[in-house]
Motif scaffolding. Structure first.
Motif: not given
Length: 399
Positions: A114-126
């Protein structure tokens, strides 16, 4: 394929995994602790019935668990024997599909979390993809179409015995309050095979999203799409809703789905807040979502309720167990201030537990007040924990 499923090494792995997972007994009442002896004595007959296509899956046990907001979720618990066989099938099938799954699918897969999923979402947002299509599938595990799923499986699984096993598990009736009910759709959430089956079906969605060149993150049935413009996000929501309905026979929850900005969005318990730092315009930090705080508070309320039959040391032990898992999951988020406030609330509840245990509901005289304070200072010995606040210091907190 069935010989690979029933290979001693594969079955032994499955047996160990089911025992390690623990879990409740199914309709036959057999616990995981009894499974090893039962299997050792009856494996010859079990293997024979499977190979001769005489094996029948037992009904699954329907158990309702709290979901939040005063709602419940129905879990389907197969017998431990069926769970072992399903685990054995899953272990053989997984490598056949793993290379086909999208890199943006993170749920129930090796080396994904799950942390990888959240990290990828944050990357898209940035990267500027701040209009988020947040889609909630309506009771996904209860709505999976059996025919569609079996057709997808048949594209890779040509073994008739293995296909028969999977079909029997999908169609096994569910027992609720002693009554049996037919099942013609859905996959039981307590089954070891369900995560793989859900990924196989939703991989069709991943293919559609890749074909449209969309940025997305999916964790099981929880997925979100990231776009740069609101108009694009709105059009994408309509198009994907139509695809889900016509191709996968799934419906979305209109009340919980929509186009959101990062501060309005939560993913797998995490929220996103602006950093408010000079020179960091458009940057966000991870925080604990409101729903996650609420669920934590509900769990701790049960542990610290005065009427819960538990000693003080047992309460502290339970709190520490929750604390370790919760802090590990949300490590690295900005929670220092809120956690201190939460710690004060929790200490107050523990004080009431001590008060109730020592003196009941009556008011205290002067000597009893002194004794109460003395007992409190002796008992409230809590370890120092070091959550990752980011300031490099240890913080003496209860939670």
């Amino acid at each position: 394929m069935i010989e690979r499923v029933l290979h001693p090494h594969n079955v032994q792995r499955a047996l160990k995994q089911v025992i390690a997972n623990k879990g409740s007994a199914g309709v036959d009442g057999m616990s995981v602790n009894e499974l090893t002896d039962y299997f050792r004595k009856g494996k010859t007959q079990l293997y024979s019935s499977i190979r001769e296509m005489d094996y029948l899956a037992q009904p699954i046990l329907g158990v309702e668990i709290p979901k939040g907001n005063d709602k419940t979720r129905l879990l389907g618990i197969p017998t431990v024997t069926d769970r072992m066989l399903q685990q054995a099938v899953s272990q053989v099938l997984m490598p056949n599909y793993e290379n086909e799954f999208s890199v943006h699918s993170y749920g129930f897969r090796p080396n994904k979390n799950a942390r990888q999923a959240v990290g990828k979402a944050l990357e898209h947002i940035h990267e500027g993809y701040t209009f988020i299509v947040d889609i909630d599938l309506k009771t996904f595990f209860d709505e999976v179409d059996h025919c569609l799923l079996l057709n997808l499986l048949y594209q890779k699984v040509k073994c008739p015995i293995t296909m028969r096993l999977i079909r029997k598990w999908l169609r096994a009736p569910i027992q609720i309050n002693g009554k049996l009910y037919k099942r013609r759709k859905g996959v039981p959430q307590g089954s070891p095979l369900s995560p793989l089956l859900s990924n196989i079906l939703l991989n069709e969605l991943d293919k559609e999203l890749r074909k449209r060149n969309l940025r997305f993150v999916r964790y099981a049935d929880d997925f979100s799409i990231y776009t740069q413009y609101k108009s694009h996000a709105t059009a994408t929501l309509k198009a994907i809703e139509k695809f889900l309905k016509t191709k996968l026979k799934l419906t979305i929850n209109g009340e919980k789905s929509g186009v959101r900005k990062p501060v309005q969005f939560e993913l797998l318990g995490f929220g996103f807040e602006s950093t408010y730092k000079k020179g960091d315009k458009g940057k966000y930090q991870l925080v604990v979502g409101k729903k996650a705080w609420k669920r934590l508070k509900q769990r701790l309320k049960v542990i610290t309720r005065k009427t819960t039959p538990m000693t003080f040391d047992e309460r502290i032990q339970k709190i520490n167990e929750v604390q370790r898992g919760w802090l590990n999951y949300f490590r690295g988020t900005s929670i220092k201030g809120k956690l201190r406030d939460f710690d004060g609330w929790l200490r107050n509840r523990l004080r009431y537990c001590i008060w109730s245990r020592s003196f009941g509901r009556r008011s205290l005289n002067g000597k009893e007040r002194i004794l109460f304070v003395w007992e409190l200072t002796k008992t409230m010995h809590t370890p120092t924990v070091e959550p990752e606040w980011g300031d490099g210091q240890s913080h003496r907190v209860l939670f």
